[in-house]
Design a protein around this motif. Sequence first.
Motif, mmCIF file in Angstrom:
data_model
loop_
_atom_site.group_PDB
_atom_site.id
_atom_site.type_symbol
_atom_site.label_atom_id
_atom_site.label_comp_id
_atom_site.label_asym_id
_atom_site.label_seq_id
_atom_site.Cartn_x
_atom_site.Cartn_y
_atom_site.Cartn_z
ATOM 1 N N ILE A 35 3.534 38.082 22.376
ATOM 2 C CA ILE A 35 2.491 38.007 23.406
ATOM 3 C C ILE A 35 1.153 38.576 22.955
ATOM 4 C CG2 ILE A 35 4.224 38.132 25.230
ATOM 5 C CD1 ILE A 35 3.305 41.014 25.777
ATOM 6 N N ALA A 36 1.070 39.100 21.737
ATOM 7 C CA ALA A 36 -0.154 39.766 21.277
ATOM 8 C C ALA A 36 -1.434 38.960 21.522
ATOM 9 C CB ALA A 36 -0.026 40.137 19.798
ATOM 10 N N PRO A 37 -1.474 37.648 21.213
ATOM 11 C CA PRO A 37 -2.737 36.911 21.393
ATOM 12 C C PRO A 37 -3.202 36.844 22.847
ATOM 13 C CG PRO A 37 -1.251 35.720 19.933
ATOM 14 C CD PRO A 37 -0.447 36.812 20.555
ATOM 15 N N ASN A 38 -2.273 36.973 23.783
ATOM 16 C CA ASN A 38 -2.617 36.847 25.204
ATOM 17 C C ASN A 38 -2.498 38.160 25.956
ATOM 18 O OD1 ASN A 38 -0.676 34.062 24.596
ATOM 19 N ND2 ASN A 38 -2.822 33.809 25.154
ATOM 20 N N TYR A 39 -2.324 39.247 25.229
ATOM 21 C CA TYR A 39 -2.052 40.545 25.855
ATOM 22 C C TYR A 39 -3.193 40.981 26.773
ATOM 23 C CZ TYR A 39 -0.969 45.534 26.204
ATOM 24 O OH TYR A 39 -0.705 46.805 26.660
ATOM 25 N N ASP A 40 -4.429 40.896 26.305
ATOM 26 C CA ASP A 40 -5.566 41.353 27.105
ATOM 27 C C ASP A 40 -5.738 40.507 28.363
ATOM 28 O OD1 ASP A 40 -6.128 43.385 25.324
ATOM 29 O OD2 ASP A 40 -7.584 42.218 24.191
ATOM 30 N N ALA B 208 -9.534 44.101 14.760
ATOM 31 C CA ALA B 208 -10.729 43.270 14.898
ATOM 32 C C ALA B 208 -11.675 43.855 15.945
ATOM 33 C CB ALA B 208 -10.329 41.845 15.273
ATOM 34 N N LYS B 209 -11.128 44.372 17.036
ATOM 35 C CA LYS B 209 -11.959 45.009 18.069
ATOM 36 C C LYS B 209 -12.642 46.262 17.514
ATOM 37 C CE LYS B 209 -9.454 43.871 22.320
ATOM 38 N NZ LYS B 209 -8.774 44.513 23.470
ATOM 39 N N VAL B 210 -11.877 47.066 16.781
ATOM 40 C CA VAL B 210 -12.419 48.297 16.204
ATOM 41 C C VAL B 210 -13.582 47.981 15.273
ATOM 42 C CG1 VAL B 210 -11.896 50.193 14.606
ATOM 43 C CG2 VAL B 210 -10.289 49.637 16.456
ATOM 44 N N GLU B 211 -13.406 46.986 14.436
ATOM 45 C CA GLU B 211 -14.465 46.605 13.500
ATOM 46 C C GLU B 211 -15.690 46.058 14.246
ATOM 47 O OE1 GLU B 211 -14.557 47.260 10.371
ATOM 48 O OE2 GLU B 211 -12.486 48.007 10.232
ATOM 49 N N GLN C 143 -13.317 66.394 19.205
ATOM 50 C CA GLN C 143 -11.894 66.555 19.492
ATOM 51 C C GLN C 143 -11.098 65.372 18.933
ATOM 52 O OE1 GLN C 143 -11.848 67.427 23.836
ATOM 53 N NE2 GLN C 143 -11.077 69.443 23.231
ATOM 54 N N SER C 144 -9.808 65.615 18.679
ATOM 55 C CA SER C 144 -8.945 64.622 18.042
ATOM 56 C C SER C 144 -7.936 64.072 19.033
ATOM 57 C CB SER C 144 -8.219 65.250 16.850
ATOM 58 O OG SER C 144 -7.470 66.388 17.279
ATOM 59 N N ALA C 145 -7.440 62.871 18.754
ATOM 60 C CA ALA C 145 -6.468 62.251 19.649
ATOM 61 C C ALA C 145 -5.624 61.242 18.893
ATOM 62 C CB ALA C 145 -7.173 61.559 20.820
ATOM 63 N N ILE C 146 -4.382 61.093 19.344
ATOM 64 C CA ILE C 146 -3.520 60.006 18.885
ATOM 65 C C ILE C 146 -3.147 59.172 20.099
ATOM 66 C CG2 ILE C 146 -1.458 61.509 18.987
ATOM 67 C CD1 ILE C 146 -0.283 59.703 16.737
ATOM 68 N N ASP C 147 -3.334 57.872 19.981
ATOM 69 C CA ASP C 147 -3.058 56.933 21.059
ATOM 70 C C ASP C 147 -1.811 56.141 20.693
ATOM 71 O OD1 ASP C 147 -3.347 55.405 23.362
ATOM 72 O OD2 ASP C 147 -4.751 54.000 22.433
ATOM 73 N N LEU C 148 -0.687 56.455 21.343
ATOM 74 C CA LEU C 148 0.582 55.798 21.052
ATOM 75 C C LEU C 148 0.665 54.459 21.775
ATOM 76 C CD1 LEU C 148 1.139 58.860 20.399
ATOM 77 C CD2 LEU C 148 3.500 58.432 21.109
ATOM 78 N N CYS C 149 1.424 53.533 21.167
ATOM 79 C CA CYS C 149 1.556 52.186 21.733
ATOM 80 C C CYS C 149 0.165 51.648 22.050
ATOM 81 C CB CYS C 149 2.449 52.197 22.971
ATOM 82 S SG CYS C 149 4.094 52.889 22.702
ATOM 83 N N CYS C 150 -0.717 51.771 21.069
ATOM 84 C CA CYS C 150 -2.143 51.523 21.298
ATOM 85 C C CYS C 150 -2.458 50.062 21.536
ATOM 86 C CB CYS C 150 -2.966 52.070 20.144
ATOM 87 S SG CYS C 150 -2.683 51.233 18.549
ATOM 88 N N GLY C 151 -1.530 49.165 21.206
ATOM 89 C CA GLY C 151 -1.741 47.751 21.490
ATOM 90 C C GLY C 151 -2.987 47.204 20.829
ATOM 91 N N THR C 152 -3.877 46.641 21.639
ATOM 92 C CA THR C 152 -5.100 46.051 21.100
ATOM 93 C C THR C 152 -6.271 47.032 21.111
ATOM 94 O OG1 THR C 152 -5.643 45.068 23.255
ATOM 95 C CG2 THR C 152 -4.370 43.721 21.716
ATOM 96 N N CYS C 153 -5.969 48.321 21.295
ATOM 97 C CA CYS C 153 -6.883 49.427 20.965
ATOM 98 C C CYS C 153 -8.010 49.703 21.961
ATOM 99 C CB CYS C 153 -7.474 49.245 19.573
ATOM 100 S SG CYS C 153 -6.241 49.308 18.260
ATOM 101 N N ASP C 154 -7.941 49.214 23.182
ATOM 102 C CA ASP C 154 -9.005 49.511 24.134
ATOM 103 C C ASP C 154 -9.133 51.018 24.380
ATOM 104 O OD1 ASP C 154 -9.669 46.879 24.377
ATOM 105 O OD2 ASP C 154 -8.676 46.569 26.297
ATOM 106 N N TRP C 155 -7.993 51.693 24.614
ATOM 107 C CA TRP C 155 -8.049 53.127 24.879
ATOM 108 C C TRP C 155 -8.413 53.889 23.602
ATOM 109 C CZ3 TRP C 155 -3.769 56.086 28.080
ATOM 110 C CH2 TRP C 155 -4.307 57.279 28.570
ATOM 111 N N THR C 156 -7.908 53.444 22.456
ATOM 112 C CA THR C 156 -8.238 54.074 21.183
ATOM 113 C C THR C 156 -9.742 54.059 20.958
ATOM 114 O OG1 THR C 156 -6.216 52.948 20.412
ATOM 115 C CG2 THR C 156 -7.466 54.204 18.798
ATOM 116 N N ILE C 157 -10.362 52.937 21.243
ATOM 117 C CA ILE C 157 -11.821 52.794 21.084
ATOM 118 C C ILE C 157 -12.551 53.726 22.040
ATOM 119 C CG2 ILE C 157 -13.740 51.198 21.485
ATOM 120 C CD1 ILE C 157 -11.850 48.982 20.316
#
Length: 235
Positions: free
Chosen positions: A17-22, A90-93, A50-64
């Motif tokens: 489901i990755a391509p349609n996850y968002d 790709a989002k991060v870049e 401050q530092s953070a680790i985002d688990l199950c980050c998926g397509t990285c919205d929260w990580t960003i």
Amino acid sequence: MSVRNKEKHVHSVFETIAPNYDLMNDVISFRRHKAWREYTMRRMDVKPGQSAIDLCCGTCDWTIALAKASGTGEIVGLDFSRNMLEIGRAKVEKEGLGGSIELVQGNAMALPFEDNRFDFATIGFGLRNVPDLDVVLREMARVVKPGGKVVCLETSKPTAEPFRTVYYLYFEHILPRLAKWFVKRYEQYKWLPESLAAFPGREELEERFRQAGMTDVKSRAFFMGVAALHIGTKV
């Protein structure tokens, strides 16, 4: 379903489901998941550096979002799905954050980091999918510093009727059909109501946070209980 079988099944679902996850996140939550994350970020009050680790980050919205709030701090996004991480990368870049965020393909139940490393450990809409949520909560607590925060934003279980009945009708019967209509995926989205059925309610999850070694555990329900935020502090 055994732990190993659940792990394999969930991995297969998310690779598919990755391509349609968002898109489906917007459909499932009527786009409210973005407002819930913004509220969570305000509650976390991440400071520069401050530092953070985002688990199950998926397509990285929260990580960003964490990287933007922290600026110079170490930010790690971890997920077991290579396909999800590639979309996230790709989002991060695109955001120009390739030098600020480290993306790791890994297992949330065995984090490849030492104790007391991060100020925050977050997991967004992923805790219900892990084979053993108690192991994951202990791992999150392990890698945050004393005084650090463990933060979970997740779907939850409404308790008030008649909304509870309407919600389960939507989640169990209508949502998979919407997925079939929007993204031609039915079987994969049947997994969502199945994963919620075995997941603890808001107050029970608070107790699981405490059992994992956290204090000052607080929770907040969203939209009559369809989602919830939990925050605990490591002693």
